[in-house]
Write a protein that holds these residues in place. Sequence first.
Motif, mmCIF file in Angstrom:
data_model
loop_
_atom_site.group_PDB
_atom_site.id
_atom_site.type_symbol
_atom_site.label_atom_id
_atom_site.label_comp_id
_atom_site.label_asym_id
_atom_site.label_seq_id
_atom_site.Cartn_x
_atom_site.Cartn_y
_atom_site.Cartn_z
ATOM 1 N N GLU A 135 86.794 -2.934 62.475
ATOM 2 C CA GLU A 135 85.509 -3.566 62.151
ATOM 3 C C GLU A 135 84.879 -2.911 60.920
ATOM 4 O OE1 GLU A 135 82.437 -6.067 62.075
ATOM 5 O OE2 GLU A 135 84.128 -6.299 63.451
ATOM 6 N N ASP A 173 84.052 -4.639 57.280
ATOM 7 C CA ASP A 173 82.687 -4.646 56.730
ATOM 8 C C ASP A 173 82.597 -3.878 55.415
ATOM 9 O OD1 ASP A 173 81.809 -6.223 58.815
ATOM 10 O OD2 ASP A 173 81.072 -4.546 60.010
ATOM 11 N N ARG A 208 73.310 -1.853 58.646
ATOM 12 C CA ARG A 208 72.659 -3.149 58.880
ATOM 13 C C ARG A 208 73.659 -4.164 59.425
ATOM 14 N NH1 ARG A 208 69.829 -1.178 54.632
ATOM 15 N NH2 ARG A 208 71.099 -2.057 52.968
ATOM 16 N N GLN A 209 74.907 -4.097 58.952
ATOM 17 C CA GLN A 209 75.915 -5.068 59.406
ATOM 18 C C GLN A 209 76.400 -4.799 60.823
ATOM 19 O OE1 GLN A 209 79.142 -5.900 56.760
ATOM 20 N NE2 GLN A 209 77.795 -6.560 55.124
ATOM 21 N N VAL A 210 76.494 -3.521 61.209
ATOM 22 C CA VAL A 210 77.077 -3.200 62.519
ATOM 23 C C VAL A 210 76.037 -2.775 63.551
ATOM 24 C CG1 VAL A 210 79.297 -2.550 61.499
ATOM 25 C CG2 VAL A 210 77.587 -0.777 61.949
ATOM 26 N N ALA A 211 74.761 -2.894 63.205
ATOM 27 C CA ALA A 211 73.680 -2.420 64.081
ATOM 28 C C ALA A 211 73.785 -2.968 65.501
ATOM 29 C CB ALA A 211 72.330 -2.764 63.475
ATOM 30 N N LYS A 212 74.205 -4.208 65.626
ATOM 31 C CA LYS A 212 74.286 -4.831 66.951
ATOM 32 C C LYS A 212 75.462 -4.281 67.768
ATOM 33 C CE LYS A 212 71.150 -8.183 66.092
ATOM 34 N NZ LYS A 212 70.375 -7.473 65.085
ATOM 35 N N GLN A 213 76.520 -3.825 67.064
ATOM 36 C CA GLN A 213 77.730 -3.409 67.766
ATOM 37 C C GLN A 213 77.793 -1.911 68.071
ATOM 38 O OE1 GLN A 213 78.836 -5.265 64.465
ATOM 39 N NE2 GLN A 213 80.534 -6.467 65.247
ATOM 40 N N ARG A 218 76.084 2.093 68.266
ATOM 41 C CA ARG A 218 74.869 2.867 68.439
ATOM 42 C C ARG A 218 74.600 3.738 67.220
ATOM 43 N NH1 ARG A 218 75.451 5.996 73.635
ATOM 44 N NH2 ARG A 218 76.829 6.916 72.143
#
Length: 115
Positions: free
Chosen positions: A15, A19, A83-88, A90
């Motif tokens: 991932e 990104d 910012r791109q992986v914030a949801k995935q 911690r």
Amino acid sequence: MDKAPSTRQLKVAREIQKDLAEIIRGKGMAAFGGAMVTVSEVRISPDLSVAKVYVSVFPSEKQQAVMEQLEADSRQIRGELGRQVAKQFRIVPELVYYLDTSIDYAEHIDELLKK
């Protein structure tokens, strides 16, 4: 001896590689003095806090300048990655850049074979 990376490490590394490639492509070749920069591999530490980012640079004469530019932009690139992986994820891993010289090696072998 390092043990094999876990499935989670491999997924996270994949991932991050995807990104980072997008972020670097988005900067454009002009940001790297006209060099083409490719994220060839990402290896992540077991605790997911450090990502070793292997980049290949073409043409190889620009490797030093590109590596310096990546180091200089490291915080900004990490912020964008965050910012791109914030949801995935911690935490956003610290990025450490390494030069992938396999292309140079392949070219060298190719030259030797031609002789």
